[in-house]
Enzyme design. Structure first.
Site, PDB file in Angstrom:
ATOM      1  NE  ARG A  30      -1.266   2.345   2.995  1.00  0.00           N
ATOM      2  CZ  ARG A  30      -0.661   3.430   3.346  1.00  0.00           C
ATOM      3  NH1 ARG A  30      -0.493   4.588   2.632  1.00  0.00           N
ATOM      4  NH2 ARG A  30      -0.130   3.531   4.683  1.00  0.00           N
ATOM      5  CG  ASP A  31       3.596   4.182   2.951  1.00  0.00           C
ATOM      6  OD1 ASP A  31       3.434   5.020   2.094  1.00  0.00           O
ATOM      7  OD2 ASP A  31       4.241   4.212   4.035  1.00  0.00           O
ATOM      8  CG  HIS A  56       5.320   4.423   9.277  1.00  0.00           C
ATOM      9  ND1 HIS A  56       4.474   3.699   8.330  1.00  0.00           N
ATOM     10  CD2 HIS A  56       5.928   5.214   8.078  1.00  0.00           C
ATOM     11  CE1 HIS A  56       4.522   3.870   7.279  1.00  0.00           C
ATOM     12  NE2 HIS A  56       5.727   4.952   6.820  1.00  0.00           N
ATOM     13  CG  HIS A  60       9.081   7.769   5.510  1.00  0.00           C
ATOM     14  ND1 HIS A  60       8.780   8.150   4.074  1.00  0.00           N
ATOM     15  CD2 HIS A  60       8.435   7.279   6.283  1.00  0.00           C
ATOM     16  CE1 HIS A  60       7.439   7.700   4.031  1.00  0.00           C
ATOM     17  NE2 HIS A  60       7.059   6.943   5.448  1.00  0.00           N
ATOM     18  CB  CYS A  80       4.332  10.971   2.080  1.00  0.00           C
ATOM     19  SG  CYS A  80       2.700  11.800   2.315  1.00  0.00           S
ATOM     20  CG  ASN A 119       7.823   3.426   3.896  1.00  0.00           C
ATOM     21  OD1 ASN A 119       7.226   4.277   4.992  1.00  0.00           O
ATOM     22  ND2 ASN A 119       7.127   3.306   2.794  1.00  0.00           N
TER      23      ASN A 119
END
Length: 311
Positions: free
Chosen positions: A24-25, A218, A220, A251, A260
């Site tokens: 997803r991300d 989470h 990055h 993002c 990520n």
């Protein structure tokens, strides 16, 4: 395939649950749209590695994230493999929730912001208005016995507002958890966190009444600090870590948000520390090499680069 030498360090959890966000991300930030059949294969390959939790897709407007416009089709292809408490999907509002529930989803994630500017850019609402939008989403999801995660973005810095005060983050986090969410993921959206900042924020969240067992991190890797910050979080008691196979992601609403933390890089570190994850590193590297081939570029993961030819 080479493995790290096992040298445990005191003060770390025995086991970590990896929350895989690559499907997803990771894919939402790709310029090209990945065919839905390849997305389904990616999810299946990720599951084969032993990853317990895989965020499958997002029911956001195709106008804003066209890369994930095929969410319903993807879940239909996956069938039971794409559903259940360990296959969450992202939903922005009640319309997204309706689509998710119609597809048989029983785990969702909402995404808030710790800063007003990013809330406006990402959700076209203030922080308070965002919480108001999420309230019925969480309520209705819980009525359906669904599991609910909350993401909180810009917890360590914002490209428009600069440094984000810890009390501001705690206030935003508390508002989301007060809705009834089961888990909260603290996001370093632009990758500016440091280890000391990480530990202090986690301390403040626990002091505010959010249990460390309900907190995920989470990070990055914009400044190369994602893995260091993750280890600092584990030393603070966190046992849930978001990461993305092959280091995919970013993002779409924050240009300075690069990839990520790569799940393979995380696994290499945890394997060497003796922290259990249940994930097969060799299979995961092979999965990321395959996806990099579909995308027509090399994986940014250092471990995938080092081990890719040996799988």
């Amino acid at each position: 395939m080479r493995r790290p030498q096992l040298e445990p360090v005191p003060g770390l959890p025995n086991r970590v649950r990896i929350y895989e966000v690559g499907a997803r991300d990771g894919l939402q930030n790709e310029q090209q749209v990945v065919p839905v059949e390849d997305k389904a294969m990616f999810v299946r390959m990720l599951a084969e590695t032993g990853l317990e939790t895989i965020e499958v897709t997002s029911f956001v407007s195709p106008q804003w994230v066209p890369q994930l416009a095929d969410a319903s089709e993807l879940l239909a292809i996956l069938g039971e493999e794409g559903l259940g408490r360990h296959r969450p999907v992202l939903v922005p509002n009640e319309r997204g929730l309706d689509r998710a529930l119609e597809a048989g989803v029983s785990a969702i994630a909402i995404f808030g912001s710790a800063t007003e500017t990013f809330a406006r850019k990402n959700l076209n609402r203030s922080v308070a208005e965002s919480v108001q939008m999420f309230a019925p989403v969480v309520y209705r999801a819980k009525e359906q016995d669904a599991w609910v995660r909350a993401y909180l973005s810009m917890c360590f810095g914002d490209p428009w507002e600069g440094n984000v005060p810890i009390p501001q983050v705690v206030d935003a986090a508390r508002r989301l958890m007060d809705l009834g969410c089961d888990e909260l993921s603290i996001g370093d959206t632009i990758g500016v966190a440091t280890t000391g900042h990480t530990k202090r924020l986690l301390e403040a969240l626990v002091e505010a009444g959010i249990g460390i067992d309900r907190l995920a991190v989470h990070f990055h890797d914009t400044y190369g600090q994602a893995l260091a910050n993750t280890i600092a979080a584990l030393q603070s008691g966190v046992t849930i870590v978001d990461s993305s196979a092959g280091g995919l992601g970013g993002c779409p609403y924050a240009k300075s948000a690069t990839g990520n933390l790569a799940t393979e890089d995380l696994l290499w570190a945890l394997d060497g520390l003796g922290v259990e994850t249940g994930v097969d590193l060799k299979k995961l590297v092979a999965t990321s090499v395959w996806m990099a081939g579909q995308l027509g570029r090399q994986s940014p993961s250092r471990v995938v680069t080092a081990l890719g030819e040996s799988v």
